[in-house]
Scaffold this motif. Structure first.
Motif, PDB file in Angstrom:
ATOM      1  N   VAL A  32       0.856  -1.189   0.000  1.00  0.00           N
ATOM      2  CA  VAL A  32       0.000   0.000   0.000  1.00  0.00           C
ATOM      3  C   VAL A  32       0.892   1.240   0.000  1.00  0.00           C
ATOM      4  O   VAL A  32       1.906   1.286   0.709  1.00  0.00           O
ATOM      5  CB  VAL A  32      -0.909   0.013   1.250  1.00  0.00           C
ATOM      6  N   ARG A  33       0.521   2.232  -0.811  1.00  0.00           N
ATOM      7  CA  ARG A  33       1.274   3.493  -0.839  1.00  0.00           C
ATOM      8  C   ARG A  33       0.604   4.506   0.071  1.00  0.00           C
ATOM      9  O   ARG A  33      -0.614   4.692   0.015  1.00  0.00           O
ATOM     10  CB  ARG A  33       1.336   4.063  -2.251  1.00  0.00           C
ATOM     11  N   LEU A  34       1.402   5.157   0.913  1.00  0.00           N
ATOM     12  CA  LEU A  34       0.901   6.234   1.757  1.00  0.00           C
ATOM     13  C   LEU A  34       1.534   7.531   1.260  1.00  0.00           C
ATOM     14  O   LEU A  34       2.725   7.773   1.460  1.00  0.00           O
ATOM     15  CB  LEU A  34       1.254   5.997   3.226  1.00  0.00           C
ATOM     16  N   VAL A  35       0.732   8.352   0.590  1.00  0.00           N
ATOM     17  CA  VAL A  35       1.233   9.594   0.012  1.00  0.00           C
ATOM     18  C   VAL A  35       1.370  10.655   1.100  1.00  0.00           C
ATOM     19  O   VAL A  35       0.429  10.924   1.857  1.00  0.00           O
ATOM     20  CB  VAL A  35       0.298  10.108  -1.096  1.00  0.00           C
ATOM     21  N   VAL A  36       2.553  11.262   1.163  1.00  0.00           N
ATOM     22  CA  VAL A  36       2.817  12.389   2.056  1.00  0.00           C
ATOM     23  C   VAL A  36       2.994  13.611   1.164  1.00  0.00           C
ATOM     24  O   VAL A  36       3.935  13.658   0.365  1.00  0.00           O
ATOM     25  CB  VAL A  36       4.085  12.158   2.898  1.00  0.00           C
ATOM     26  N   PRO A  37       2.103  14.605   1.262  1.00  0.00           N
ATOM     27  CA  PRO A  37       2.155  15.730   0.320  1.00  0.00           C
ATOM     28  C   PRO A  37       3.170  16.807   0.686  1.00  0.00           C
ATOM     29  O   PRO A  37       3.007  17.961   0.311  1.00  0.00           O
ATOM     30  CB  PRO A  37       0.724  16.265   0.364  1.00  0.00           C
ATOM     31  N   TYR A  38       4.184  16.429   1.425  1.00  0.00           N
ATOM     32  CA  TYR A  38       5.266  17.342   1.803  1.00  0.00           C
ATOM     33  C   TYR A  38       6.593  16.608   1.706  1.00  0.00           C
ATOM     34  O   TYR A  38       6.626  15.374   1.623  1.00  0.00           O
ATOM     35  CB  TYR A  38       5.063  17.870   3.233  1.00  0.00           C
ATOM     36  N   ALA A  39       7.668  17.360   1.759  1.00  0.00           N
ATOM     37  CA  ALA A  39       9.001  16.762   1.676  1.00  0.00           C
ATOM     38  C   ALA A  39       9.307  15.932   2.919  1.00  0.00           C
ATOM     39  O   ALA A  39       8.676  16.079   3.967  1.00  0.00           O
ATOM     40  CB  ALA A  39      10.053  17.867   1.508  1.00  0.00           C
ATOM     41  N   ALA A  40      10.282  15.056   2.789  1.00  0.00           N
ATOM     42  CA  ALA A  40      10.701  14.226   3.914  1.00  0.00           C
ATOM     43  C   ALA A  40      11.258  15.089   5.041  1.00  0.00           C
ATOM     44  O   ALA A  40      11.879  16.124   4.800  1.00  0.00           O
ATOM     45  CB  ALA A  40      11.749  13.226   3.451  1.00  0.00           C
ATOM     46  N   GLY A  41      11.015  14.663   6.261  1.00  0.00           N
ATOM     47  CA  GLY A  41      11.587  15.346   7.412  1.00  0.00           C
ATOM     48  C   GLY A  41      10.666  16.314   8.117  1.00  0.00           C
ATOM     49  O   GLY A  41      10.978  16.792   9.204  1.00  0.00           O
TER      50      GLY A  41
END
Length: 320
Positions: A32-41
């Motif tokens: 499953v893909r979990l999209v994070v709409p911001y950069a890492a960290g």
């Protein structure tokens, strides 16, 4: 009255419902893909990685974090909203969904229609912070300084429609200049250097800087004090009313995702967020594990969207 057609229709519906449920009984049978709409960290990314690891264990499939940053969360959110509604592309949404919808024209998605709330994961108060060398030792001192130096007062913000940023000046009779940034990480260096008078970010962004003495916390939103900053008063305690709203994070899927999938994910999140290691990991990030199942989270999300729209109207915000 001939009841046979009705009974046949009901039986067919029951059979169809059972078939629909059984069709998703093996979900998920692939990663499953979990999209994070911001950069890492950042804050959204940090909680996503904690949740993804434990959710994957619960689902017995990998949950892979995929960062798609840009446009204050809108690029990744549109991507997730337009994905196939099959439960294999999820979104870690957050407070930004409300103020983006209220203040941005021509968004390529509608958070109220194109996203299916699944479960809330965590929350954290917003924290009024000033540089360590600020003359303000408390909220009253900050307000007095800004009234005495109106041409010098400024604050950093990520979204023009964030209620706390707008209500604090209104409720204290001050007029600091708003300076917009693409993200909290871009604004913090200017605050630390004293080029900004204050900021009101979520606790997850600034708790470590407060604890190591680089920033001074003057107040927190919410109805009670935040345990990581137990000596810091709430805004109400500091004499500034109507600042109870807190930041939050939650799991979403594209609208139209089958309800058996939504329920399985929601149930899994309730278990994951109660795990001691998850609670501890989030606490270190300045986030409180605060799960809500789908029905409660849906109601909460609808209230958040309305609240941001109300603030946008109250302040006659220019939609850009």
């Amino acid at each position: 009255m001939n009841l046979r057609p009705i009974r046949v229709a009901v039986a067919a519906l029951v059979l169809w419902s059972g078939a629909a449920g059984s069709a998703w009984a093996d979900y998920p049978d692939k990663p499953v893909r979990l999209v994070v709409p911001y950069a890492a960290g950042g804050g959204v990314d940090n909680i996503s990685r904690v949740v993804a690891t434990e959710l994957g264990k619960r689902l017995k499939q990998s949950v892979v974090v995929e960062n798609r940053g840009g446009a204050n969360g809108n690029i990744g959110t549109e991507y997730a909203a337009r994905a196939a509604p099959d439960g294999y592309t999820l979104l870690m949404g957050a407070t930004y969904l409300g103020f983006n919808r209220a203040t941005t024209a021509n968004l390529p998605y509608d958070a109220a229609k194109d996203l299916q709330p699944i479960a809330r994961t965590g929350r954290a108060p917003f924290v009024l912070v000033v540089p360590d060398n600020s003359p303000a030792k408390d909220v009253a001192g900050l307000v007095a300084w800004m009234k005495k130096n109106p041409d010098k007062a400024s604050y950093g913000a990520v979204g023009a429609g964030a209620p706390t940023n707008l209500l604090f000046p209104q409720n204290t009779g001050t007029k600091p200049v708003q300076v917009l940034y693409k993200g909290g990480s871009a604004a913090l260096p200017d605050l630390l250097a004293g080029r900004l008078t204050f900021m009101i970010p979520t606790a997850s962004e600034v708790v470590p800087l407060v604890e190591n003495g680089k920033l001074r916390a003057l107040a927190v939103t919410g109805t009670e004090r935040f345990h990581r900053l137990s000596k810091v008063p709430t805004f109400a305690e500091a004499g500034v009313p109507n600042l109870e709203r807190t930041g939050w994070w939650g799991l979403f899927a594209p609208a139209g995702t089958p309800q058996p999938v939504v329920k399985k994910l929601s149930d899994a999140i309730q278990v994951v967020m109660a795990e001691p290691n998850v609670i501890e990991a989030l606490d270190k990030l300045g986030i409180e594990a605060a799960p809500q199942p789908t029905p409660a989270f849906t109601t909460f999300f609808d209230e958040e969207l309305r609240a941001y729209m109300d603030v946008a109207k109250q302040f006659n915000l220019k939609v850009e």
